[in-house]
Scaffold this active site. Structure first.
Site, PDB file in Angstrom:
ATOM      1  N   ASP A  81      25.002 -15.181  60.448  1.00 54.99           N
ATOM      2  CA  ASP A  81      26.098 -14.458  60.533  1.00 54.99           C
ATOM      3  C   ASP A  81      27.057 -14.467  59.361  1.00 54.99           C
ATOM      4  O   ASP A  81      27.923 -15.372  59.127  1.00 54.99           O
ATOM      5  CB  ASP A  81      27.252 -14.655  61.658  1.00 54.99           C
ATOM      6  CG  ASP A  81      28.341 -13.684  61.869  1.00 54.99           C
ATOM      7  OD1 ASP A  81      28.588 -13.056  60.782  1.00 54.99           O
ATOM      8  OD2 ASP A  81      29.064 -13.951  62.916  1.00 54.99           O
ATOM      9  N   TYR A 107      32.272 -18.302  65.427  1.00 56.66           N
ATOM     10  CA  TYR A 107      32.915 -16.846  65.935  1.00 56.66           C
ATOM     11  C   TYR A 107      31.928 -15.714  65.311  1.00 56.66           C
ATOM     12  O   TYR A 107      31.514 -15.806  64.324  1.00 56.66           O
ATOM     13  CB  TYR A 107      34.247 -16.573  65.504  1.00 56.66           C
ATOM     14  CG  TYR A 107      34.792 -15.309  66.059  1.00 56.66           C
ATOM     15  CD1 TYR A 107      35.115 -14.910  67.143  1.00 56.66           C
ATOM     16  CD2 TYR A 107      35.107 -14.218  64.910  1.00 56.66           C
ATOM     17  CE1 TYR A 107      35.561 -13.756  67.686  1.00 56.66           C
ATOM     18  CE2 TYR A 107      35.672 -13.212  65.279  1.00 56.66           C
ATOM     19  CZ  TYR A 107      35.833 -12.951  66.794  1.00 56.66           C
ATOM     20  OH  TYR A 107      36.253 -11.818  67.288  1.00 56.66           O
ATOM     21  N   LYS A 150      33.568  -7.497  56.258  1.00 58.50           N
ATOM     22  CA  LYS A 150      34.673  -8.091  55.714  1.00 58.50           C
ATOM     23  C   LYS A 150      34.317  -7.418  54.051  1.00 58.50           C
ATOM     24  O   LYS A 150      34.734  -6.364  53.751  1.00 58.50           O
ATOM     25  CB  LYS A 150      34.877  -9.447  55.485  1.00 58.50           C
ATOM     26  CG  LYS A 150      35.341  -9.967  56.992  1.00 58.50           C
ATOM     27  CD  LYS A 150      35.846 -11.202  57.348  1.00 58.50           C
ATOM     28  CE  LYS A 150      36.564 -11.267  58.674  1.00 58.50           C
ATOM     29  NZ  LYS A 150      35.621 -11.902  59.756  1.00 58.50           N
TER      30      LYS A 150
HETATM   31  C1  LIG Z   1      35.405 -11.492  61.245  1.00 60.71           C
HETATM   32  C2  LIG Z   1      33.863 -12.047  61.598  1.00 60.71           C
HETATM   33  C3  LIG Z   1      33.209 -11.432  62.607  1.00 60.71           C
HETATM   34  C4  LIG Z   1      33.860 -10.136  63.492  1.00 60.71           C
HETATM   35  O1  LIG Z   1      34.047  -9.238  62.528  1.00 60.71           O
HETATM   36  P1  LIG Z   1      35.077  -8.075  62.756  1.00 60.71           P
HETATM   37  O2  LIG Z   1      34.928  -6.916  61.862  1.00 60.71           O
HETATM   38  O3  LIG Z   1      36.264  -8.444  63.093  1.00 60.71           O
HETATM   39  O4  LIG Z   1      34.553  -7.269  64.317  1.00 60.71           O
HETATM   40  C5  LIG Z   1      32.042 -11.851  62.975  1.00 60.71           C
HETATM   41  N1  LIG Z   1      31.545 -12.856  62.291  1.00 60.71           N
HETATM   42  C6  LIG Z   1      32.202 -13.463  61.523  1.00 60.71           C
HETATM   43  C7  LIG Z   1      31.943 -15.002  60.998  1.00 60.71           C
HETATM   44  C8  LIG Z   1      33.420 -13.248  61.289  1.00 60.71           C
HETATM   45  O5  LIG Z   1      33.992 -13.960  60.125  1.00 60.71           O
END
Ligand SMILES: *Cc1c(COP(=O)(O)O)cnc(C)c1O
Length: 425
Positions: free
Chosen positions: A239, A144, A267
């Protein structure tokens, strides 16, 4: 356990907010529950509006590696608020946090702050396309990367294919440059690059997958991605929105010794405030406006309160032995958990302080394996734990987290409860 006020709050919220929530998993539908409404959180304890307390292993989806409401972070934030909460003009704090990130993560020479992980990834991809002057992005099934149109793609496993979006409202044309391959599948990557390598702008991945539950990359997988992108002039984007500052100060890239060209963070980096970042090689990042032709902007980007929270959080994470201590504690927990689930058709995937229990009798290496696990049994497990005042991440396809705030006694108690619950379901 009485949850009368949560239920009332939910019904009320549903009148004004679609599904009563501002992010879908919070509705707890996949585990057959109604959402909890939280009144406050401190350390590892969530308190709902009915006064029930839960030991939290979701921790705002991995944000609170120090535990909720850490006194020093709170203090830094309070101090920042006294000075005004947004200027839309540069501050010293932005450079201070940027410097901390650049020092912590060797692949990052320059960094720009944004307000969400979605934005960070979206911007990293834009600059990757601007740099390579190519269009195609390769991602992996079950990874994701936020909810930008062109990233909401779930491909069928096996062969690379042009695939449609997993969300309604995304024109097919918007995802035509996004290809999704099975995670950990080196062969599929090689085949795709042989065919279209010169059109690929970037490969993006979660260097440890967490959004299909924790799935560990093989060394060969990461190494191949680094080599093949270099060979074909494509960029490698990590990511690290979850793994950044979670698996060590230098994230998954430091842990595995792989140097991506660009990285996204989120995060933990905001310490509980809406801050995220993307960064990497200076020659790529310097293509961003105002220096270069790649446009990217944000009204609240680098917000001073979020920066103060991030600076204090990363400073605390930089203390000697922070990660060693967290890891030792996590390893003890995980070892005992492994013992508990033996011969129960449960697979425990874990690394550092993140873990997922899959209700499956087979190894979990990719999204197909994940999808074969028993989500009904997971839902039951979640509900039973909730009854016992333990809140793990509320989906069979998410990671749970251990924080510096969890005490050994607390973890021991949780293990005893998990043992009881597993014998029951
Ligand atoms: C949470 C997450 C996102 C998206 O971040 P948001 O702050 O919710 O937009 C993107 N990539 C990864 C791997 C994530 O865990």
């Amino acid at each position: 356990m009485q949850r009368i006020l949560s239920e009332k709050a939910y019904n009320e919220a549903c009148n004004y907010i679609p599904g009563g929530v501002n992010s879908p998993v919070r509705a707890l539908r996949s585990v057959g529950e109604a959402p909890l409404f939280i009144a406050k959180a401190d350390g590892t304890t969530l308190t709902d509006v009915d006064g029930n307390q839960f030991t939290d292993f979701c921790l705002s989806w991995g944000v609170f590696i120090l535990g909720h409401n850490h006194p020093q972070v709170r203090q830094a934030v309070n101090k920042a608020i006294e000075l005004g909460t947004s200027y839309g003009i540069p501050t010293l704090q932005e450079t201070q946090l940027a410097k901390l990130v650049v020092e912590a993560v060797p692949s990052v020479e320059k960094v720009r702050f944004v307000s969400s992980g979605t934005e960070a990834v979206m911007s990293a991809i834009r600059v990757a396309r601007g740099f390579t002057k190519r269009n195609i992005i390769v991602k992996f099934d079950g990874n994701y990367h936020g909810h930008a149109d062109h990233l909401l793609v779930s491909a069928g496993s096996g062969v690379a294919q042009l695939s449609g979006s997993s969300s309604s409202g995304v024109p097919a044309d918007f995802t035509k440059y996004t290809l999704s391959l099975p995670y950990n599948n080196v062969e599929a990557v090689k085949v795709l690059f042989e065919k279209q390598g010169n059109e690929i702008a970037a490969v993006i991945l979660e260097p440890v997958a967490a959004n299909m539950g924790v799935v560990i990359p093989t060394d060969e997988f990461l190494k191949t991605l680094r080599e093949i992108t270099t060979k074909y002039g494509a960029l490698l984007i990590f990511d690290e929105v979850i793994t950044g500052f979670r698996l060590g100060l230098s994230g998954a890239q430091g842990r595995f010794g792989i140097t991506p060209d660009l990285s996204a963070f989120g995060k933990i980096i905001g310490g509980g405030f809406p801050a995220a970042a993307f960064g990497g090689r200076a020659d790529i990042m310097d293509l961003l406006a105002p220096l270069g032709p790649v446009y990217q902007a944000g009204t609240l980007s680098g917000n001073p309160v979020a920066m103060a929270s991030g600076i204090q959080t990363i400073s605390l994470l930089s203390e000697p032995d922070f990660y060693t201590n967290l890891e030792v504690k996590s390893n003890v927990f995980v070892a005992e958990l492994k013992d508990i689930i033996k011969r129960k058709d449960i697979v425990l995937n874990h690394i550092g302080s993140m873990f997922t229990l899959f209700f499956s009798d087979d190894e979990i290496r990719n999204f197909d394996d994940v999808k074969r696990s028993d989500t009904d049994r997971f839902a039951k497990f979640f509900r039973e734990l909730l009854k016992e005042n333990i809140y793990i991440s509320p989906s069979a396809f998410e990671a749970s987290f251990i924080s510096a705030g969890h005490t050994n006694e607390q973890l021991e108690k949780v293990l005893r409860t998990i043992k009881k619950v597993i014998n029951k379901i």
